[in-house]
Design an enzyme around this catalytic site. Structure first.
Site, mmCIF file in Angstrom:
data_model
loop_
_atom_site.group_PDB
_atom_site.id
_atom_site.type_symbol
_atom_site.label_atom_id
_atom_site.label_comp_id
_atom_site.label_asym_id
_atom_site.label_seq_id
_atom_site.Cartn_x
_atom_site.Cartn_y
_atom_site.Cartn_z
ATOM 1 C CB CYS A 234 33.079 44.932 40.696
ATOM 2 S SG CYS A 234 34.195 45.686 39.488
ATOM 3 C CG ASP B 236 30.160 47.587 38.669
ATOM 4 O OD1 ASP B 236 29.679 48.561 39.247
ATOM 5 O OD2 ASP B 236 31.385 47.326 38.697
ATOM 6 C CE LYS C 24 38.533 46.009 37.423
ATOM 7 N NZ LYS C 24 37.846 46.287 36.142
ATOM 8 C CB VAL D 43 28.412 41.123 37.271
ATOM 9 C CG1 VAL D 43 27.193 40.229 37.201
ATOM 10 C CG2 VAL D 43 28.136 42.447 36.571
ATOM 11 C CB THR D 44 32.431 39.401 37.800
ATOM 12 O OG1 THR D 44 33.723 39.910 38.152
ATOM 13 C CG2 THR D 44 32.110 39.733 36.372
ATOM 14 C CE LYS E 244 31.906 49.487 41.089
ATOM 15 N NZ LYS E 244 32.961 48.830 40.340
ATOM 16 C CD GLU F 234 35.161 48.521 36.273
ATOM 17 O OE1 GLU F 234 34.604 47.463 36.573
ATOM 18 O OE2 GLU F 234 36.353 48.599 35.889
ATOM 19 C CD GLN G 260 40.109 32.045 57.323
ATOM 20 O OE1 GLN G 260 40.752 32.451 58.284
ATOM 21 N NE2 GLN G 260 40.409 32.370 56.070
HETATM 22 N N1 TIU Z 1 32.379 45.028 37.593
HETATM 23 C C1 TIU Z 1 33.420 44.211 37.464
HETATM 24 O O1 TIU Z 1 33.458 43.125 38.041
HETATM 25 N N2 TIU Z 1 34.448 44.597 36.599
HETATM 26 C C2 TIU Z 1 35.247 43.721 35.898
HETATM 27 O O2 TIU Z 1 36.130 44.142 35.164
HETATM 28 N N3 TIU Z 1 34.988 42.392 36.059
HETATM 29 C C3 TIU Z 1 35.560 41.352 35.383
HETATM 30 O O3 TIU Z 1 35.300 40.211 35.749
HETATM 31 N N4 TIU Z 1 36.360 41.603 34.375
#
Ligand code: TIU
Length: 224
Positions: A163, A25, A133, A158-159, A130, A73, A203
């Site tokens: 995701c 993303d 997430k 990200v992030t 997609k 996304e 872990q």
């Molecule tokens: N790609 C992804 O991480 N979608 C999000 O909505 N991330 C946020 O941190 N909001």
């Protein structure tokens, strides 16, 4: 060819023939002002630091000839794949599907949905669209990876805690070895970035491994 990758909690050997780079993303909607990330009240400039390491990783992956997969996304223009629970959540300045400076927020085909120019996919690199997430939910990512007998995923994007984490958790349960490239990930919330990476490798590597782009590019045989 098998190579040693320095990582935490331990180094690991990866076979480049069955390793893929999965870039999550890296879209204008998350990295640039006026997109989905900004609409949620985030400082999108915090994600910029992940671009140069991701660019280096992408160059090394291409040079090594490993499979590169990009994800985005986003939703259909009619929002038929967007559950109300996602559309209604929070108090954004603009909701998914509403107009913004980069087109409709988080909608496929709009300028904001594009991957940032520095990381533009090349011909032959699958782009997974997609609605959720995780990159496995409601996509053909599993089939694409199975067709290439992929066993190990180098994951960045990200992030970190949203995701990237969701995708790593999905991949982990599907039997993939996941190595998250820390400096090629980013979050709007630095503490969550750090915690997200810590959770992966805790872990004894409960979800996988964490490495840095320098170690990953070295393992891929990249000579800067
Ligand atoms: N790609 C992804 O991480 N979608 C999000 O909505 N991330 C946020 O941190 N909001």
């Amino acid at each position: 060819m098998s190579v040693l990758l320095e990582a935490e909690p331990s180094p690991l050997t990866i076979d480049l023939a069955t390793t893929a780079l999965v870039i999550i993303d890296m879209q204008r909607d998350f990295l640039e002002p006026g997109g989905f990330g900004a609409s949620l009240g985030n400082d999108v400039s915090l994600l910029a630091a992940a671009v140069p390491p991701t660019r280096a990783l992408l160059a090394a992956a291409r040079a090594a000839g490993i499979l590169v997969v990009h994800t985005r996304e986003g939703h259909r223009p009619d929002l038929s794949d967007a559950p109300p629970a996602k559309l209604e959540r929070g108090a954004p300045t603009a909701r998914i599907g509403e107009p913004g400076p980069m087109g409709r927020i988080l909608i496929r085909g709009e300028p904001g949905h594009d991957i940032v120019p520095a990381l533009r996919p090349q011909a032959g690199e699958p782009v997974i669209d997609k609605p959720g997430k995780g990159a496995f939910y409601a996509t053909d990512l599993a089939e694409i990876l199975e067709a290439r007998a992929i066993a190990t995923l180098l994951v960045c994007g990200v992030t970190t805690e949203v995701c990237v984490h969701t995708t790593v958790r999905e991949a982990n349960d599907r039997g993939y070895r996941c190595v998250v490239v820390s400096d090629a990930c980013g979050s709007y919330i630095p503490a969550f970035h750090a915690a997200g990476l810590a959770m992966i490798k805790a872990q004894g590597g409960i979800f996988g491994w964490v490495t840095e782009s320098g170690a990953a590019t070295a393992a891929l045989g990249h000579r800067p």
